[in-house]
Enzyme design. Structure first.
Site, mmCIF file in Angstrom:
data_model
loop_
_atom_site.group_PDB
_atom_site.id
_atom_site.type_symbol
_atom_site.label_atom_id
_atom_site.label_comp_id
_atom_site.label_asym_id
_atom_site.label_seq_id
_atom_site.Cartn_x
_atom_site.Cartn_y
_atom_site.Cartn_z
ATOM 1 N N ALA A 214 0.815 -1.216 0.000
ATOM 2 C CA ALA A 214 0.000 0.000 0.000
ATOM 3 C C ALA A 214 0.849 1.266 0.000
ATOM 4 O O ALA A 214 0.437 2.286 -0.541
ATOM 5 C CB ALA A 214 -0.918 -0.005 1.215
ATOM 6 N N THR A 215 2.035 1.204 0.598
ATOM 7 C CA THR A 215 2.887 2.398 0.595
ATOM 8 C C THR A 215 3.180 2.817 -0.841
ATOM 9 O O THR A 215 3.029 3.988 -1.214
ATOM 10 C CB THR A 215 4.206 2.098 1.363
ATOM 11 O OG1 THR A 215 3.866 1.793 2.716
ATOM 12 C CG2 THR A 215 5.161 3.266 1.323
ATOM 13 N N ASN B 230 -6.254 3.644 10.359
ATOM 14 C CA ASN B 230 -5.534 2.495 10.904
ATOM 15 C C ASN B 230 -5.287 2.576 12.408
ATOM 16 O O ASN B 230 -5.046 1.571 13.053
ATOM 17 C CB ASN B 230 -4.182 2.327 10.192
ATOM 18 C CG ASN B 230 -3.438 3.629 10.059
ATOM 19 O OD1 ASN B 230 -3.918 4.578 9.429
ATOM 20 N ND2 ASN B 230 -2.273 3.705 10.664
ATOM 21 N N HIS C 88 -1.131 -8.046 3.127
ATOM 22 C CA HIS C 88 -0.782 -8.568 4.459
ATOM 23 C C HIS C 88 -1.753 -8.170 5.559
ATOM 24 O O HIS C 88 -1.639 -8.646 6.680
ATOM 25 C CB HIS C 88 0.675 -8.223 4.826
ATOM 26 C CG HIS C 88 0.939 -6.792 5.182
ATOM 27 N ND1 HIS C 88 0.997 -6.355 6.482
ATOM 28 C CD2 HIS C 88 1.188 -5.702 4.423
ATOM 29 C CE1 HIS C 88 1.285 -5.058 6.502
ATOM 30 N NE2 HIS C 88 1.409 -4.643 5.260
ATOM 31 N N CYS D 41 3.881 0.812 12.429
ATOM 32 C CA CYS D 41 4.700 1.276 11.310
ATOM 33 C C CYS D 41 5.618 2.417 11.734
ATOM 34 O O CYS D 41 6.658 2.624 11.154
ATOM 35 C CB CYS D 41 3.834 1.793 10.173
ATOM 36 S SG CYS D 41 2.538 0.697 9.717
HETATM 37 N N1 PLP Z 1 -2.338 2.502 4.591
HETATM 38 C C1 PLP Z 1 -2.861 2.088 5.757
HETATM 39 C C2 PLP Z 1 -4.187 2.623 6.188
HETATM 40 C C3 PLP Z 1 -2.160 1.182 6.561
HETATM 41 O O1 PLP Z 1 -2.697 0.772 7.721
HETATM 42 C C4 PLP Z 1 -0.894 0.715 6.122
HETATM 43 C C5 PLP Z 1 -0.090 -0.200 6.975
HETATM 44 O O2 PLP Z 1 -0.023 -0.053 8.174
HETATM 45 C C6 PLP Z 1 -0.397 1.166 4.903
HETATM 46 C C7 PLP Z 1 -1.145 2.068 4.163
HETATM 47 C C8 PLP Z 1 0.939 0.699 4.359
HETATM 48 O O3 PLP Z 1 0.805 -0.606 3.898
HETATM 49 P P1 PLP Z 1 2.042 -1.487 3.389
HETATM 50 O O4 PLP Z 1 2.625 -2.109 4.619
HETATM 51 O O5 PLP Z 1 1.433 -2.498 2.472
HETATM 52 O O6 PLP Z 1 2.979 -0.598 2.676
#
Ligand code: PLP
Length: 378
Positions: free
Chosen positions: A73-74, A153, A202, A324
Site C-alpha cells: 500500500a505504501t 488504521n 498482508h 509502522c
Molecule cells: N495505509 C494504511 C491505512 C495502513 O494501515 C498501512 C499499513 O499499516 C499502509 C497504508 C501501508 O501498507 P504497506 O505495509 O502495504 O505498505
C-alpha cells in the site's frame, strides 16, 4: 513458542494456511517470468491475469477499473498521489487529503508540496471524520485530486467515502482516491464510484510485499519506477506472480468470511467496551460499533509503551500508536487531530481484532491489562 495472544491485526495479520499453500504451489510450479514468451512464462502470465480479473470481480469493478500490482500500500499510495499529480499537472496543482491519513500518504503529499504543488490537509472532528462541507469549501479551480482514507488504521474511524464520491461527481476534473487498506475484508463498502483504491495483502491474511492500486481505466500515471514496462508501463519490475495469486486468494477468503467475521468480532468488541467503560484509568477514543475491528484507548496516568511491553512479556501483542512508526514518533498525530489533547495522544493503546481471536483470549487480555494498570497505579 509460548502461547501468543495476537491483538495487533491492524499492523499485520497471520498468513492464512490456504494462502500459504497457494504461494508455495505457484512459487514451485509456476516460477517462470510472466513477461517471458516461452511456455513457463505464458503459464505464469495466465495465472497473473486470472488473479487480476478475480480481484476486480470480487470488488465488482471489472467493467470500469483495472489493477496495477505494487509492492504494497505504501507504493500504491505514492503512485496514486505522485504519479497522478505529475501526470496531470497541466490541469491544476492542488491536492486535498485528510490530516489523519497513513504516513505513506501524508509524506507523499508533503513531498509534492516541496515540489511546488499545493496541498490542503482537511481537519477531522473528535470521531476522526472529515466534514463534507469543509471539503466542498476547500475545492478550488486548480484542484485535481482528493484522497481520503476509507478507515483509519489507528482509531478505526470510518470516512463517508460514498458521500465524498457523490460530491466529487459534480467536478469532472477532480479524481477521488481512497486508501482502503483497513476497510477491505472488514467493512462492507462499494468502490464503483471511486476512481482509485489502494489495497495491501498482508492486512487480509496474505503475505507481505504485494498490494495494488485499482484505478479507473482512463486514468494514467507518470510512473515512479522506470524499467521493463510491466503493468502497462505504469509499474516496472518482474511480477511476483506467487504473491499476487496468493493475494487474490486472501481477498476471496476474507470477503467470503466477512459476515461471520463481523458477527464474531463484534462480540469481542462489546466485551472490551464493557471493560473499558467501567475502567476510570482509560479514555475510550473511539467507539464505532460499525467498525468493531479497532479499539483505541488512552491511559489517563500511565505510559502506553510500558503497558505494551508488560503485556508483551505475558505473550499478548497490542500496539501503542501505530507499529509502522511507533519507534520514531513520541505521539500519535491521528489521536492529536481528533482530541487536540497532547497528553492523550502520547498514551494510546490500539487493540485490533480479527476472526482468529477468541473470547478466552479477550478475557485473558483484560485480566492482564487490569493487573498491569493496577500495579502501575500503586
Ligand atoms: N495505509 C494504511 C491505512 C495502513 O494501515 C498501512 C499499513 O499499516 C499502509 C497504508 C501501508 O501498507 P504497506 O505495509 O502495504 O505498505
Amino acid at each position: 513458542m509460548n502461547k501468543i495472544i495476537y491483538l495487533d491485526n491492524a499492523s499485520t495479520t497471520k498468513v492464512d494456511e490456504e494462502v500459504m499453500k497457494t504461494y508455495e504451489r505457484v512459487s514451485l510450479s509456476y516460477f517462470g517470468n510472466a513477461s517471458s514468451i516461452h511456455r513457463l512464462g505464458i503459464e505464469a502470465n495466465d495465472l497473473l491475469e486470472k488473479a487480476r480479473a478475480q480481484i476486480l470481480s470480487l470488488l465488482k469493478l471489472e467493467r470500469s477499473h483495472e489493477v496495477i500490482f505494487t509492492s504494497g500500500a505504501t507504493e500504491a499510495n505514492n503512485l496514486a498521489l505522485k504519479g497522478y499529480m505529475h501526470q496531470y499537472k497541466n490541469r491544476g496543482n492542488h491536492l486535498i487529503v485528510s490530516s489523519i491519513e497513513h504516513p505513506s500518504l501524508i509524506e507523499a503529499a508533503k513531498s509534492l508540496e516541496k515540489e511546488g504543488f499545493e496541498v490542503t490537509y482537511l481537519p477531522v472532528d473528535n470521531h476522526g471524520v472529515i466534514n463534507i462541507n469543509v471539503l466542498k469549501q476547500s475545492i478550488k479551480k486548480e484542484t485535481i485530486l482528493v484522497s481520503i482514507m476509507s478507515v483509519n488504521n489507528e482509531t478505526g474511524s470510518i470516512q463517508p467515502i460514498e458521500e465524498i464520491a457523490s460530491l466529487l461527481k459534480e467536478y469532472s476534473k477532480i479524481m477521488f482516491h481512497t486508501d482502503a487498506v483497513q476497510a477491505i475484508g472488514k467493512i462492507e463498502k462499494s468502490y464503483d464510484d471511486i476512481d482509485m483504491v489502494t489495497l495491501t495483502s498482508h492486512k487480509i491474511h496474505g503475505l507481505k510485499g504485494v498490494g495494488a492500486l485499482i484505478k479507473r481505466k482512463n486514468i494514467t500515471f507518470d510512473p515512479i519506477l522506470s524499467g521493463g514496462g510491466q503493468e502497462n508501463g505504469l509499474r516496472s519490475g518482474t511480477n511476483d506472480v506467487a504473491n499476487i495469486v496468493s493475494f487474490s486468494k486472501a481477498l476471496r477468503l476474507s470477503l467470503a468470511k466477512l459476515p461471520s467475521t463481523i458477527k464474531h468480532v463484534k462480540e469481542l468488541y462489546n466485551r472490551l467496551m464493557d471493560y473499558f467503560k467501567s475502567n476510570p484509568e482509560m479514555y475510550i477514543l473511539n467507539s464505532f460499533s460499525d467498525n468493531p475491528f479497532i479499539l483505541n484507548v488512552s491511559l489517563k496516568e500511565k505510559k502506553a509503551a510500558v503497558v505494551v511491553e508488560g503485556l508483551s512479556k505475558k505473550g499478548i501483542m497490542i500496539s501503542s500508536i501505530s507499529a509502522c512508526h511507533s519507534k520514531s514518533e513520541a505521539y500519535s498525530y491521528v489521536v492529536y487531530e481528533m482530541s487536540k489533547d497532547e497528553k492523550r495522544s502520547r498514551n494510546t493503546l490500539r487493540i485490533s481484532l480479527d476472526y482468529h481471536n477468541t473470547m478466552e483470549e479477550i478475557e485473558e487480555f483484560i485480566h492482564e491489562l487490569d493487573s498491569l494498570v493496577r500495579g502501575l497505579r500503586q
